[in-house]
Each structure stands twice: as C-alpha cells, then as structure tokens.
Design a protein around this motif. Structure first.
Motif, PDB file in Angstrom:
ATOM      1  N   LYS A  83      20.655  -3.239 -21.591  1.00 10.67           N
ATOM      2  CA  LYS A  83      20.455  -2.022 -22.318  1.00 10.67           C
ATOM      3  C   LYS A  83      19.298  -1.294 -22.128  1.00 10.67           C
ATOM      4  O   LYS A  83      19.277   0.149 -21.826  1.00 10.67           O
ATOM      5  CB  LYS A  83      19.883  -2.840 -23.850  1.00 10.67           C
ATOM      6  N   MET A  84      18.159  -1.795 -21.330  1.00  6.68           N
ATOM      7  CA  MET A  84      17.117  -0.873 -21.230  1.00  6.68           C
ATOM      8  C   MET A  84      17.362   0.136 -19.944  1.00  6.68           C
ATOM      9  O   MET A  84      17.145   1.347 -19.893  1.00  6.68           O
ATOM     10  CB  MET A  84      15.721  -1.556 -20.873  1.00  6.68           C
ATOM     11  N   ASN A  87      19.495   2.805 -21.432  1.00  2.00           N
ATOM     12  CA  ASN A  87      18.727   3.929 -21.888  1.00  2.00           C
ATOM     13  C   ASN A  87      18.057   4.771 -20.945  1.00  2.00           C
ATOM     14  O   ASN A  87      17.809   6.042 -21.259  1.00  2.00           O
ATOM     15  CB  ASN A  87      17.499   3.214 -22.783  1.00  2.00           C
ATOM     16  N   ASP A  88      17.665   4.107 -19.819  1.00  3.26           N
ATOM     17  CA  ASP A  88      16.774   5.013 -18.935  1.00  3.26           C
ATOM     18  C   ASP A  88      17.880   6.057 -18.394  1.00  3.26           C
ATOM     19  O   ASP A  88      17.335   7.096 -18.243  1.00  3.26           O
ATOM     20  CB  ASP A  88      16.236   4.024 -17.919  1.00  3.26           C
ATOM     21  N   ILE A  90      20.630   7.140 -19.852  1.00  9.98           N
ATOM     22  CA  ILE A  90      20.756   8.329 -20.911  1.00  9.98           C
ATOM     23  C   ILE A  90      19.459   9.386 -21.079  1.00  9.98           C
ATOM     24  O   ILE A  90      19.627  10.477 -20.906  1.00  9.98           O
ATOM     25  CB  ILE A  90      20.765   7.647 -22.224  1.00  9.98           C
ATOM     26  N   GLN A  91      18.289   8.777 -21.056  1.00  4.19           N
ATOM     27  CA  GLN A  91      17.200   9.493 -20.963  1.00  4.19           C
ATOM     28  C   GLN A  91      17.053  10.685 -19.984  1.00  4.19           C
ATOM     29  O   GLN A  91      16.647  11.814 -20.277  1.00  4.19           O
ATOM     30  CB  GLN A  91      15.742   8.769 -21.011  1.00  4.19           C
ATOM     31  N   LYS A  94      19.272  13.588 -20.712  1.00  5.04           N
ATOM     32  CA  LYS A  94      18.714  14.435 -21.789  1.00  5.04           C
ATOM     33  C   LYS A  94      17.624  15.130 -21.323  1.00  5.04           C
ATOM     34  O   LYS A  94      17.568  16.417 -21.441  1.00  5.04           O
ATOM     35  CB  LYS A  94      18.423  13.353 -22.987  1.00  5.04           C
ATOM     36  N   VAL A  95      16.789  14.539 -20.377  1.00  8.07           N
ATOM     37  CA  VAL A  95      15.486  15.325 -19.739  1.00  8.07           C
ATOM     38  C   VAL A  95      16.193  16.470 -19.085  1.00  8.07           C
ATOM     39  O   VAL A  95      15.636  17.657 -19.257  1.00  8.07           O
ATOM     40  CB  VAL A  95      14.561  14.442 -18.960  1.00  8.07           C
ATOM     41  N   GLU A  97      18.984  18.034 -19.344  1.00  8.37           N
ATOM     42  CA  GLU A  97      19.663  19.025 -20.397  1.00  8.37           C
ATOM     43  C   GLU A  97      18.595  19.939 -21.146  1.00  8.37           C
ATOM     44  O   GLU A  97      18.689  21.155 -21.125  1.00  8.37           O
ATOM     45  CB  GLU A  97      20.313  18.411 -21.413  1.00  8.37           C
ATOM     46  N   LEU A  98      17.370  19.096 -21.234  1.00 14.03           N
ATOM     47  CA  LEU A  98      16.330  20.012 -22.001  1.00 14.03           C
ATOM     48  C   LEU A  98      15.532  20.879 -21.066  1.00 14.03           C
ATOM     49  O   LEU A  98      15.345  21.935 -21.081  1.00 14.03           O
ATOM     50  CB  LEU A  98      15.313  18.939 -22.531  1.00 14.03           C
ATOM     51  N   LEU A 101      17.731  24.146 -20.835  1.00 13.51           N
ATOM     52  CA  LEU A 101      17.555  24.714 -22.100  1.00 13.51           C
ATOM     53  C   LEU A 101      15.955  25.737 -21.947  1.00 13.51           C
ATOM     54  O   LEU A 101      16.032  26.764 -22.420  1.00 13.51           O
ATOM     55  CB  LEU A 101      17.490  23.951 -23.404  1.00 13.51           C
TER      56      LEU A 101
END
Lengths: 130, 274
Positions: A83-84, A87-88, A90-91, A94-95, A97-98, A101
């Motif tokens: 899971k960890m 999550n890493d 996915i994070q 997202k980073v 993507e940000l 932006l």
C-alpha cells in the motif's frame, strides 16, 4: 494526551503500582491484631476498600482501552508495505500535476502583470500635462 | 588570542578517518580511471551516545533473550492475549494476597510474586511488539493525507486559473467594446452658437481614425511607410495651424500632440487595443 499505546503502558504501570502500594501500605499501617479473630479496628480499615476499588477500576479501564484498539488479527506487513509503495507512486503523479499547474499560473500572473503595466502607462500618457 | 590557534596538534574535534587521505581531488575528478577507492561498507553494529545499536537484529527482541518466559500463545491475536494477561494479573495478585494472609513464609509467596512479575513483563512486551505495526500504519495514513492535500491544492489552482482566464477575456471584451464605441462614427456634436466665435474642427482622434482607415487601404496597395509619414506631417500641420478661432477640441488635441508626437509610441499604444 499521548497516543493509545503509551496510555496503555501507563495504565499497566499504574495497576502494578497500585498492587504493590496496597500490600505495602496495608502492612505498614496495620494496627496490632490477635491470632484467629479479626478485631473491629482491623475490619474498619478504610485503605483496604479504597485500594480494592482502585485496582478493580484500573483493570477494567485497561480492558476497555484494549478493546478500543483498531487492530485486526494479523496486520500483514507485506500488505501495508505494498500500500505504501502504491501511495508513493500516486503522490509522485499528483506532485507532477501540481507542478504543471503552478507553471501555468505563473505564466498567467506574468500576463496579467504585463496588461496592468500597459494600462497604467496609457493612463499616465493620456493625462493632460501642465 | 584563541589558544587553539597556537598549537595545531590540539583540536577539540576528532581527526578525519585515515582512509579519507585517499580521496584527493585528482582521484575524484578522474572517475573513469577508478583510482578513488569505493566507500567503506557501513557498520551494522555501533555505539551511539553510550547506547548499542545492532541493525541486523529484529526490531523488537524476543522475550527469550531477556530470560523471561513467554506466556501468550499467539502473537497475532493481540487483543485477546492482552485481555487474558490482564485477568491473569488480577488473579495472581489475589493469590498473592491469600498466601500473605495464610502463610507469609511459604515459598508460594515467591512463586506468586514471580508470576506477577512475568505477567507484567509480557504485557509490556506485547505492546512493544505492536509498535512497529503502529509506525507503519502511521506512515501510510500520513501518505494518504498528503495525497488528499495535493488534490485539494491542484483543484484550487485549477479554479484560480480558470477564473483568471475568464476575467482576462471579459476585460478584453470590455476594452474592445469601449474602443468600438469611440471609433464608431458618433453623431455630430452640437454646433456652437455664432456669437461665441468657436468653430468646430476635426480633432486628432478623428485624424488618427482616418489615418488608420487610409493605412489599411494603402497597405493593400503597398505604399505603407510613405503614407504614414505623409499622414503624420499632414496631422502636424493640421493641428498646429494658428489661424482660425481656437476650439476646445483644438486645444485638447494640441496638448495630446505635445505628448504623442514627442513619443510616437503612444500612438502605437492606442492601436494596441484594436
């Protein structure tokens, strides 16, 4: 207040302390007694009752706290680790993507600033001079 | 004077390790030759601030190492085992008190005390066993919260970018509308009375509009720069002529001219809005 594990540890220590203190205090402060019979003074000892209640309450509290833990039987190490890792990943997405932006918004800010400065220049120029 | 400066050999800090001498700048820069030695292997057993660290061992040492008997049957049924231990502790205490009442000298007393001791140590050991699990779970939850936060921030930024683009577009439309209002043919202003002696003249703006229209026509023909300078000269003479009664528009345009013809860029500034 500390987390539940620490609270549980403290409560266990408290119960052990109560047990040892009970025996110690009762033995140290006991009035003299005769063999075979229990004198009235001995029966009226208040600490006895107090200690008994405290120890019982402490044990009950420990049991309630144990029940409140969110533990399932066999929390598999491997599952949590998988899971960890996910999550890493996915994070990281997202980073990125940000970051994109943020680049866009920086450019927009530049455009807006440029327009504002143009407007202010024209406004200044269009004022009648003395 | 600092005493440390006098004697080079005495220093409050420990010297660097001996193998550091092998890492000269030459050897490091020429990485291809490979003469700088590989870094030494990290230690897995060391002493920090008086505490021993053994990285190869299990995170929570099993009870057998401390010489204490394991009382719980199955490490995985944490809750049930803890509750059993709790009950056993109370029972052991009860037994101890009974022994003390009846026969304080009996060896049972020692036995009961050791039982109580073992039970408590076991309870603490179970809690310690659980700590790494708790730590891993907290890391996972922390990650999930970070992801949520990132999501919120990206969404917020999305909104901001969308709205600022919308406002820019709206502003541009407003400006274009306004300019359209100005450049469109307005109705003629009311003619001033004969008595005041004021005459209407075409102002600079009118001249500029005409120039723009004529430039558009002439650029199709191709004689652009000539017509521009021609127009400029025409406008200048037109504005600075002294004969005739002064008019408001005349005066205003002369003021405008003082700024604009000194700095031709402002003509460009107006045309930027188109």
């Amino acid at each position: 207040m500390a987390d539940r594990m620490t609270q549980l540890q403290d409560m266990i220590n408290e119960m052990a302390g109560l047990m040892t203190n009970a025996i110690g205090v009762l033995q140290a402060t006991a009035p003299p007694c005769e063999f075979g019979t229990i004198s009235k003074e001995l029966a009226d000892e208040p600490n006895c009752q107090i200690f008994a209640e405290s120890i019982a309450k402490a044990a009950k509290n420990i049991e309630i706290l144990i029940d409140s833990f969110p533990i399932e039987a066999g929390n598999e190490e491997d599952e949590v680790e998988a899971k960890m890792v996910e999550n890493d990943k996915i994070q990281q997405e997202k980073v990125n993507e940000l970051l994109g932006l943020v680049g866009q918004s920086n450019r927009l800010v530049g455009v807006v600033q440029q327009k504002l400065s143009e407007i202010s220049k024209v406004q200044l120029n269009s004022r009648p001079n003395e | 004077m600092l005493p440390g400066l006098a004697a080079q050999t005495v220093s409050p800090f420990p010297n660097p390790p001996e193998y550091a001498q092998q890492y000269t700048s030459d050897r490091i820069d020429n990485v291809s030759t490979g003469s700088a030695p590989l870094p030494p292997h990290p230690h897995t057993e060391f002493c920090v601030f008086g505490e021993e660290y053994r990285l190869e061992d299990d995170v929570v040492a099993p009870l057998g190492n401390a010489g204490v008997r394991e009382l719980y049957a199955n490490k995985n049924h944490w809750k049930a085992e803890m509750k059993k231990l709790n009950r056993s502790a109370i029972i052991a205490f009860f037994d101890l008190v009974e022994v003390l009442i009846r026969a304080p000298d009996h060896p049972f007393r020692e036995e009961k005390m050791n039982d109580l001791h073992t039970i408590f140590i076991n309870m603490h050991h179970l809690i310690n066993e659980f700590r790494p699990v708790q730590a891993r779970d907290s890391v996972r939850i922390l990650q999930e919260r970070q992801i949520e936060e990132l999501d919120n921030q990206s969404e917020h930024l999305h909104y901001m970018i969308f709205f600022s683009r919308k406002y820019l577009k709206d502003g541009r439309e407003v400006v274009e509308d306004q300019f359209g209002n100005i450049t469109r043919k307005l109705e003629k202003p009311p003619v001033p009375a004969e008595l005041s002696g004021v005459a209407l003249q075409d102002g600079l703006l009118h001249a500029l509009i005409e120039k723009k229209v004529k430039v558009a026509e002439e650029s199709e023909e191709g004689g652009q720069s000539e017509s521009l300078t021609q127009k400029n000269v025409h406008i200048k003479s037109f504005i600075s002529r002294e004969e005739g009664p002064p008019s408001v528009t005349h005066l205003l345009t002369r003021q405008f001219n003082d700024i604009s013809f000194k700095n031709d860029k402002s003509i460009g500034a107006i045309s930027e809005f188109s």
